[in-house]
Design a protein around this motif. Structure first.
Motif, PDB file in Angstrom:
ATOM      1  N   ASP A   1      20.056   2.374   9.171  1.00 42.45           N
ATOM      2  CA  ASP A   1      20.550   0.845   7.623  1.00 42.45           C
ATOM      3  C   ASP A   1      19.726   0.688   7.260  1.00 42.45           C
ATOM      4  N   ASN A   2      17.731   0.505   7.750  1.00 37.88           N
ATOM      5  CA  ASN A   2      16.683   0.211   6.917  1.00 37.88           C
ATOM      6  C   ASN A   2      15.804   1.368   6.531  1.00 37.88           C
ATOM      7  N   TYR A   3      15.692   1.266   5.313  1.00 43.07           N
ATOM      8  CA  TYR A   3      14.154   2.055   4.568  1.00 43.07           C
ATOM      9  C   TYR A   3      13.346   1.400   5.392  1.00 43.07           C
ATOM     10  N   PRO A   4      11.695   2.422   5.588  1.00 43.41           N
ATOM     11  CA  PRO A   4      10.786   2.479   6.061  1.00 43.41           C
ATOM     12  C   PRO A   4       9.835   1.667   4.680  1.00 43.41           C
ATOM     13  N   GLU A   5       9.104   1.138   4.909  1.00 38.39           N
ATOM     14  CA  GLU A   5       8.090   0.373   4.377  1.00 38.39           C
ATOM     15  C   GLU A   5       7.025  -0.211   3.857  1.00 38.39           C
ATOM     16  N   PHE A   6       6.318   1.233   2.666  1.00 39.34           N
ATOM     17  CA  PHE A   6       4.612   0.894   2.992  1.00 39.34           C
ATOM     18  C   PHE A   6       4.044  -0.268   3.490  1.00 39.34           C
ATOM     19  N   LEU A   7       2.519  -0.170   3.916  1.00 39.62           N
ATOM     20  CA  LEU A   7       2.060  -1.840   4.053  1.00 39.62           C
ATOM     21  C   LEU A   7       0.261  -1.133   3.571  1.00 39.62           C
ATOM     22  N   GLU A   8       0.407  -2.519   3.176  1.00 42.34           N
ATOM     23  CA  GLU A   8      -0.934  -2.150   2.744  1.00 42.34           C
ATOM     24  C   GLU A   8      -2.382  -1.716   3.855  1.00 42.34           C
ATOM     25  N   PRO A   9      -3.816  -1.888   3.699  1.00 43.33           N
ATOM     26  CA  PRO A   9      -3.742  -1.592   2.357  1.00 43.33           C
ATOM     27  C   PRO A   9      -3.238   0.687   1.201  1.00 43.33           C
ATOM     28  N   LEU A  10      -3.284   0.045   0.809  1.00 41.94           N
ATOM     29  CA  LEU A  10      -2.668   1.701  -0.230  1.00 41.94           C
ATOM     30  C   LEU A  10      -3.999   1.958  -1.091  1.00 41.94           C
ATOM     31  N   THR A  11      -4.941   1.693  -1.392  1.00 41.97           N
ATOM     32  CA  THR A  11      -6.015   2.133  -1.898  1.00 41.97           C
ATOM     33  C   THR A  11      -6.968   2.618  -0.429  1.00 41.97           C
ATOM     34  N   PHE A  12      -8.274   3.272  -0.805  1.00 40.11           N
ATOM     35  CA  PHE A  12      -9.132   3.626   0.384  1.00 40.11           C
ATOM     36  C   PHE A  12      -9.911   4.404  -0.711  1.00 40.11           C
ATOM     37  N   ASN A  13     -11.240   3.740  -0.039  1.00 36.48           N
ATOM     38  CA  ASN A  13     -13.055   4.017  -0.795  1.00 36.48           C
ATOM     39  C   ASN A  13     -13.061   5.420   0.404  1.00 36.48           C
ATOM     40  N   VAL A  14     -13.983   6.500  -1.000  1.00 38.35           N
ATOM     41  CA  VAL A  14     -14.483   7.318   0.728  1.00 38.35           C
ATOM     42  C   VAL A  14     -15.498   7.360  -0.565  1.00 38.35           C
ATOM     43  N   LYS A  15     -17.038   8.010  -0.037  1.00 39.70           N
ATOM     44  CA  LYS A  15     -18.528   8.827  -0.673  1.00 39.70           C
ATOM     45  C   LYS A  15     -18.200   9.823  -0.740  1.00 39.70           C
ATOM     46  N   GLU A  16     -18.576   9.774  -1.812  1.00 38.18           N
ATOM     47  CA  GLU A  16     -18.421  11.974  -2.640  1.00 38.18           C
ATOM     48  C   GLU A  16     -19.518  12.403  -1.933  1.00 38.18           C
TER      49      GLU A  16
END
Length: 399
Positions: free
Chosen positions: A65-80
């Protein structure tokens, strides 16, 4: 028997006669996992009631009866410049349920070929990244539990691609060619070279320098402006001047490229024609036929073709001689006579075709040699001489 609960509970209700235990309100396992109830059982004796107590533990089982919830971070950095299969990070989510109901898997809903997200939430590079094409990517990610029915949540995950110094500066031309007039006053701005670097910040900041350049030239390291610092001469063996310009970015380590620059020196009419001699002398026979070439003067001009075409002429008109204006050949115009004139002094002029026109002159002395072209001549047609008969032999009788 009479049944009653010794411990009061807000969540359960016990019917005393039947002993039936019922739920009194909505249960939530995430706030209450189990309840211990003490149940008292008594008979209905008339003289004395006999009772006994029991503890009952009620465990509340989980439902999804509980929906999953995303946790931070949702932004990621990566070198090209990272390699394929490089791990960028891992997505995290929570679910307050238990067991299968809280086991989570991640899936990507949109197509982003450069990035792959495993079901565990690990984000990896799937293709070579290029900051200059995409500087950020957006993933629509779903996290789902394993309950029945499954519950899920969605989130936008941002991948920020960071620039790496993977591009060298590029010149806007394959080679540069610049013209400058000789003896130009200095300093003189010749023109500019231009180069760009598609990288960003220091990786894209271009600095110019000269490679093995003659001392006469300088370059502005920032603008690429080329400046003439010293006199240049068309007639110099160094012209045209060719050197290289290097464009370096400011990354670590820097990337470089270079281009060839040619400086063409444009001629001006700054040199007079020069005769091979200041004084020419020639001896010719007096019996040379008319229109015979007797000598040739020669001059040269160090200027370029626009200024070094030479025309020959006499400073003054000559009665006995002419000159070929193109090659300096001297020819006779009339018959010569040693007995009339033995020597001629002529000034020959050489003019170039520049503007303004420059010229020089040389002296030509023509000496005639005598030929036996005259028979002896008596002073009179008849000559009478009187001689005394007694004149001795050998005596001069007339001169």
């Amino acid at each position: 028997a009479v049944v009653s609960t010794q411990s009061r509970s807000r969540y359960f209700f016990l019917f005393s006669n039947e002993g039936e235990l019922s739920v009194a309100r909505v249960l939530d396992r995430e706030t209450l996992e189990k309840v211990v109830l003490t149940i008292k059982v008594c008979d209905k004796g008339k003289t004395a009631k006999l009772c006994n107590e029991y503890d009952i533990t009620v465990e509340i089982t989980d439902v999804n009866d509980n929906y999953p919830e995303f946790l931070e971070p949702l932004t990621f950095n990566v070198k090209e410049d990272v390699k394929i299969n490089h791990s960028i990070g891992k997505l995290r989510a929570s679910d307050n349920d238990q067991g299968k109901n809280k086991e989570l898997i991640f899936t990507v809903l949109n197509s982003v070929p450069q990035i792959n997200v495993f079901s565990s939430g690990e984000i990896v590079v799937d293709q070579i990244l290029d900051y200059e094409i995409f500087d950020r990517l957006f993933l629509n990610v779903r996290v789902s539990d394993q309950g029945i029915p499954s519950l899920s949540a969605e989130a936008i995950v941002k991948i920020i691609i960071q620039d790496a110094n993977d591009n060298a500066p590029q010149f806007d031309k394959e080679a540069y060619e610049i013209n400058v007039q000789e003896h130009q006053s200095v300093p003189y701005v010749l023109g500019s070279v231009s180069a760009t670097d598609v990288d960003t910040l220091e990786n894209g900041r271009v600095v110019f320098s000269l490679l093995e350049s003659p001392h006469a030239f300088d370059i502005n390291s920032t603008s690429g402006e080329l400046t003439l610092l010293a006199d240049v001469d068309f007639e110099s063996s160094l012209a045209p001047y060719t050197f290289s310009v290097v464009a370096s970015d400011s990354g670590t380590p820097p990337k470089k490229s270079q281009v060839s620059v040619t400086i063409n020196v444009i001629d001006i009419n700054d040199n007079k024609p020069t005769f091979t001699q200041e004084l020419y002398s020639v001896l010719i026979s007096e019996d040379v036929p008319i229109n015979s070439p007797i000598f040739e003067v020669s001059a040269s001009d160090r200027d370029g073709p626009m200024n070094n075409q030479i025309t020959y002429l006499f400073e003054e008109e000559q009665e006995y001689f002419s000159i070929d204006s193109s090659n300096g050949s001297i020819l006779t115009r009339k018959l010569l006579d040693f007995e009339d004139i033995q020597s001629f002094s002529i000034f020959v002029k050489a003019e170039d075709n520049g503007s303004p026109q420059l010229s020089s002159r040389a002296q030509l002395v023509i000496n005639l040699s005598d030929v036996n072209d005259n028979a002896p001549q008596f002073e009179t047609d008849t000559l009478e001489i009187g001689v005394v008969e007694s004149t001795s032999p050998g005596t001069v009788i007339q001169r």
